[in-house]
Write a protein that holds these residues in place. Sequence first.
Motif, PDB file in Angstrom:
ATOM      1  N   GLY A  71      84.633  46.684  20.949  1.00 18.66           N
ATOM      2  CA  GLY A  71      83.467  46.329  20.163  1.00 18.66           C
ATOM      3  C   GLY A  71      82.770  47.575  19.643  1.00 18.66           C
ATOM      4  O   GLY A  71      83.055  48.699  20.053  1.00 18.66           O
ATOM      5  N   PHE A  72      81.861  47.363  18.746  1.00 15.63           N
ATOM      6  CA  PHE A  72      81.112  48.466  18.141  1.00 15.63           C
ATOM      7  C   PHE A  72      80.368  49.246  19.219  1.00 15.63           C
ATOM      8  O   PHE A  72      79.675  48.696  20.050  1.00 15.63           O
ATOM      9  CB  PHE A  72      80.112  47.913  17.116  1.00 15.63           C
ATOM     10  CG  PHE A  72      79.355  48.973  16.392  1.00 15.63           C
ATOM     11  CD1 PHE A  72      79.953  49.679  15.371  1.00 15.63           C
ATOM     12  CD2 PHE A  72      78.056  49.276  16.733  1.00 15.63           C
ATOM     13  CE1 PHE A  72      79.272  50.672  14.700  1.00 15.63           C
ATOM     14  CE2 PHE A  72      77.356  50.252  16.064  1.00 15.63           C
ATOM     15  CZ  PHE A  72      77.977  50.957  15.048  1.00 15.63           C
ATOM     16  N   GLY A  73      80.565  50.555  19.231  1.00 18.56           N
ATOM     17  CA  GLY A  73      79.852  51.419  20.165  1.00 18.56           C
ATOM     18  C   GLY A  73      80.501  51.518  21.531  1.00 18.56           C
ATOM     19  O   GLY A  73      80.038  52.294  22.378  1.00 18.56           O
ATOM     20  N   GLU A  74      81.583  50.777  21.780  1.00 18.26           N
ATOM     21  CA  GLU A  74      82.283  50.865  23.051  1.00 18.26           C
ATOM     22  C   GLU A  74      83.180  52.095  23.048  1.00 18.26           C
ATOM     23  O   GLU A  74      83.756  52.454  22.031  1.00 18.26           O
ATOM     24  CB  GLU A  74      83.128  49.636  23.308  1.00 18.26           C
ATOM     25  CG  GLU A  74      82.352  48.387  23.588  1.00 18.26           C
ATOM     26  CD  GLU A  74      83.259  47.214  23.875  1.00 18.26           C
ATOM     27  OE1 GLU A  74      82.886  46.393  24.717  1.00 18.26           O
ATOM     28  OE2 GLU A  74      84.330  47.115  23.244  1.00 18.26           O
ATOM     29  N   GLU A  75      83.294  52.719  24.213  1.00 23.72           N
ATOM     30  CA  GLU A  75      84.178  53.891  24.317  1.00 23.72           C
ATOM     31  C   GLU A  75      85.401  53.567  25.116  1.00 23.72           C
ATOM     32  O   GLU A  75      85.471  52.735  25.913  1.00 23.72           O
ATOM     33  CB  GLU A  75      83.419  55.039  24.945  1.00 23.72           C
ATOM     34  CG  GLU A  75      82.303  55.511  24.010  1.00 23.72           C
ATOM     35  CD  GLU A  75      81.672  56.787  24.504  1.00 23.72           C
ATOM     36  OE1 GLU A  75      82.349  57.583  25.170  1.00 23.72           O
ATOM     37  OE2 GLU A  75      80.502  56.993  24.221  1.00 23.72           O
TER      38      GLU A  75
END
Length: 75
Positions: A71-75
């Motif tokens: 997801g967006f912003g997941e590392e």
Amino acid sequence: MTKLLQKAFQEAQKLSENLQDEIAQQLLADIENELKWQETLANSEINLDILQKMAQSALIEDQEGKTEEKGFGEE
């Protein structure tokens, strides 16, 4: 300012101050990244062939299943 951005700010005002600050930090980071990206692309010294090769490589890795969906912003 666009009407959509105005609406987003109006909706954000309904949230707690902590959430408003989180959204503000995310928005400021996004703006900073966008400005850097625009500056990079505007640089006449940038080698577009390298960017094209990197993009092609990323597409191939994805097709080979060497990437993972996040997801967006997941590392």
